[in-house]
Design a protein around this motif. Structure first.
Motif, PDB file in Angstrom:
ATOM      1  N   ARG A 118       0.841  -1.207   0.000  1.00 34.42           N
ATOM      2  CA  ARG A 118       0.000   0.000   0.000  1.00 34.42           C
ATOM      3  C   ARG A 118       0.877   1.258   0.000  1.00 34.42           C
ATOM      4  NH1 ARG A 118      -2.516  -0.140   5.104  1.00 34.42           N
ATOM      5  NH2 ARG A 118      -0.834   1.237   5.728  1.00 34.42           N
ATOM      6  N   ALA A 172       1.055   3.965  -2.967  1.00 34.29           N
ATOM      7  CA  ALA A 172       0.658   5.352  -2.665  1.00 34.29           C
ATOM      8  C   ALA A 172       1.758   6.327  -3.088  1.00 34.29           C
ATOM      9  CB  ALA A 172       0.357   5.501  -1.175  1.00 34.29           C
ATOM     10  N   ASP A 193      -7.664  -1.534   1.103  1.00 32.30           N
ATOM     11  CA  ASP A 193      -8.816  -0.679   0.795  1.00 32.30           C
ATOM     12  C   ASP A 193      -8.498   0.761   1.167  1.00 32.30           C
ATOM     13  OD1 ASP A 193     -10.652  -2.392  -0.382  1.00 32.30           O
ATOM     14  OD2 ASP A 193     -11.179  -3.236   1.581  1.00 32.30           O
ATOM     15  N   ASP A 194      -7.841   1.446   0.254  1.00 28.64           N
ATOM     16  CA  ASP A 194      -7.384   2.810   0.521  1.00 28.64           C
ATOM     17  C   ASP A 194      -7.620   3.613  -0.760  1.00 28.64           C
ATOM     18  OD1 ASP A 194      -5.845   5.117   0.735  1.00 28.64           O
ATOM     19  OD2 ASP A 194      -4.248   4.119   1.841  1.00 28.64           O
ATOM     20  N   GLU A 195      -8.306   4.731  -0.616  1.00 29.17           N
ATOM     21  CA  GLU A 195      -8.669   5.539  -1.789  1.00 29.17           C
ATOM     22  C   GLU A 195      -7.447   5.927  -2.635  1.00 29.17           C
ATOM     23  OE1 GLU A 195     -11.148   9.495  -2.037  1.00 29.17           O
ATOM     24  OE2 GLU A 195     -11.991   8.075  -0.587  1.00 29.17           O
ATOM     25  N   ALA A 196      -6.318   6.151  -1.946  1.00 30.22           N
ATOM     26  CA  ALA A 196      -5.101   6.618  -2.645  1.00 30.22           C
ATOM     27  C   ALA A 196      -4.595   5.599  -3.670  1.00 30.22           C
ATOM     28  CB  ALA A 196      -4.003   6.915  -1.630  1.00 30.22           C
ATOM     29  N   ALA A 246      -6.813   3.149  -5.078  1.00 31.15           N
ATOM     30  CA  ALA A 246      -8.006   2.472  -5.623  1.00 31.15           C
ATOM     31  C   ALA A 246      -7.799   2.079  -7.084  1.00 31.15           C
ATOM     32  CB  ALA A 246      -9.208   3.397  -5.488  1.00 31.15           C
ATOM     33  N   ARG A 292      -5.751   0.004  -8.351  1.00 32.08           N
ATOM     34  CA  ARG A 292      -4.377  -0.327  -8.765  1.00 32.08           C
ATOM     35  C   ARG A 292      -3.818  -1.545  -8.040  1.00 32.08           C
ATOM     36  NH1 ARG A 292      -0.460   3.325  -7.699  1.00 32.08           N
ATOM     37  NH2 ARG A 292      -1.627   4.697  -6.326  1.00 32.08           N
TER      38      ARG A 292
END
Ligand SMILES: C[S@@+](CC[C@H](N)C(=O)[O-])C[C@H]1O[C@@H](n2cnc3c(N)ncnc32)[C@H](O)[C@@H]1O
Length: 344
Positions: A195, A199, A221-224, A226, A228
């Motif tokens: 992650r 990011a 599960d992290d918007e930064a 998403a 990928r």
């Protein structure tokens, strides 16, 4: 016959005796540390100093015994007792808190868990016959044991993930990742490192390759990042996903013997294209007598996993046996290094 290393002065003899007897009781330190962890003394001191009696009241333990344990920990820089018998946080005590980003609380709870200390108590057996003490005591190799013991699995994976959370930023910043491509983290735990890399590198895609039970707890599960990433379930002894530009084995090989590590590396090598790179992220044992965390963890590795920390020449040889060539060793701000390898 005289030996230059033999102490002759009374002060030298007293210092040597004191060192050995102190070391003989060294196991008291993690036992005391565990008491402080389990009762969350550091958490209770966050809003100011307290006496052992006040702390005992808050934690429901025996006040005089707690005072003696905290006084002992203060000799190691964990907490400080003032002249009014109140205990204070110290820098080493702050990292035991849960509410700080650099918390090692769950990692210290893992390292002082019975999985570790019971196995270490049988170190002599391991040295005598090369067996893995953990397997004898707990009836199965560690990762098989974790499959059957939910609480121990939680203790293990949380402790490792929190350690990773502290070091992953420094490791990710130490390597110049390509602008585009696919990174495959083999045995990547819940995915904290992947992650962080994704990011920091918006052109990269990632695959977290792990066992099913670990994937169910993934942290991707992290918007930064998403869209990928993906997860892939499998056994890294058999096969690794193809199509990666960068493969990562972080804190994996030190869990395994040379034979088992070779099987993992061969599976990864088979999946790699000729342009792909492998990053082995592990501690590297330095030469010489100076203390280094790798020398400490190495002894734990042999009783728990049949694993080992390795020197640079040992890594080079292991990689070569799997058809890989060590290109360079990149230090990180923490205890691990990045060993970059390509196909030979
Ligand atoms: C010490 S942890 C390291 C996790 C992560 N790479 C990190 O640095 O935090 C080793 C990981 O290997 C995984 N693992 C163990 N056996 C495996 C197997 N046969 N196939 C795939 N993953 C495995 C475990 O689930 C665990 O997450």
């Amino acid at each position: 016959m005289s030996d230059a290393t033999q102490p002759t002065q009374a002060t030298e003899i007293a210092a040597a005796v004191r060192q050995v007897l102190g070391d003989s009781l060294g196991y008291l330190y993690p036992a005391a540390l565990r008491v402080a962890l389990r009762t969350d003394i550091a958490g209770h001191l966050t809003d100011g100093p307290k006496t052992a009696a006040q702390l005992a009241e808050l934690t429901g333990v025996h006040a005089p015994s707690l005072h003696r344990v905290l006084r002992f920990l203060a000799t190691r820089g964990i907490f400080r007792e003032d002249t009014d018998s109140a205990f204070h946080l110290t820098p080493a005590a702050h990292v035991l808190r849960t509410d700080v980003p650099y918390s090692v609380r769950s990692t210290a709870l893992l390292l002082t868990d019975e999985m570790y200390w019971k196995s270490t108590g049988r170190l002599e057996d391991t040295v005598r016959d090369g067996s893995t003490a953990f397997n004898d005591i707990f009836g199965a190799p560690l990762f098989d044991y974790l499959d059957q013991n939910e609480e121990s699995a939680r203790t293990f994976h949380t402790g490792i993930a929190d350690l990773s959370a502290i070091e992953q930023g420094g490791i990710a910043a130490s390597y110049d990742f390509p602008a585009t491509g696919k990174i495959i983290d083999v045995g990547g735990g819940p995915g904290g490192f992947l992650r962080t890399v994704l990011a920091n590198n918006p052109g990269l895609h990632g695959v977290l390759y792990e066992q099913d039970a670990v994937l169910q707890q993934h942290q991707l599960d992290d918007e930064a990042i998403a869209g990928r990433w993906e997860t892939a379930e499998g056994n890294f002894f058999d096969v690794a996903p193809t199509g990666g530009d960068i493969y990562v084995l972080k804190r994996v090989l030190h869990d395994w013997s040379d034979d088992d590590s070779l099987r993992i590396l061969q599976a990864v090598r088979k999946a790699m294209s000729d342009q792909a790179r492998l990053l082995v992220v592990d501690a590297v044992v330095p030469p010489g007598n100076d203390p280094h965390p790798a020398k400490l963890y190495d002894v734990a590795m042999m009783t728990i996993f049949d694993g080992k920390e390795r020197t640079e020449p040992e890594f080079k040889e292991l990689l070569a046996a799997a058809g890989l060539r060590l290109v360079r060793v990149i230090p990180t701000p923490g205890t691990v290094s990045i060993l970059e390898a390509v196909t030979a």
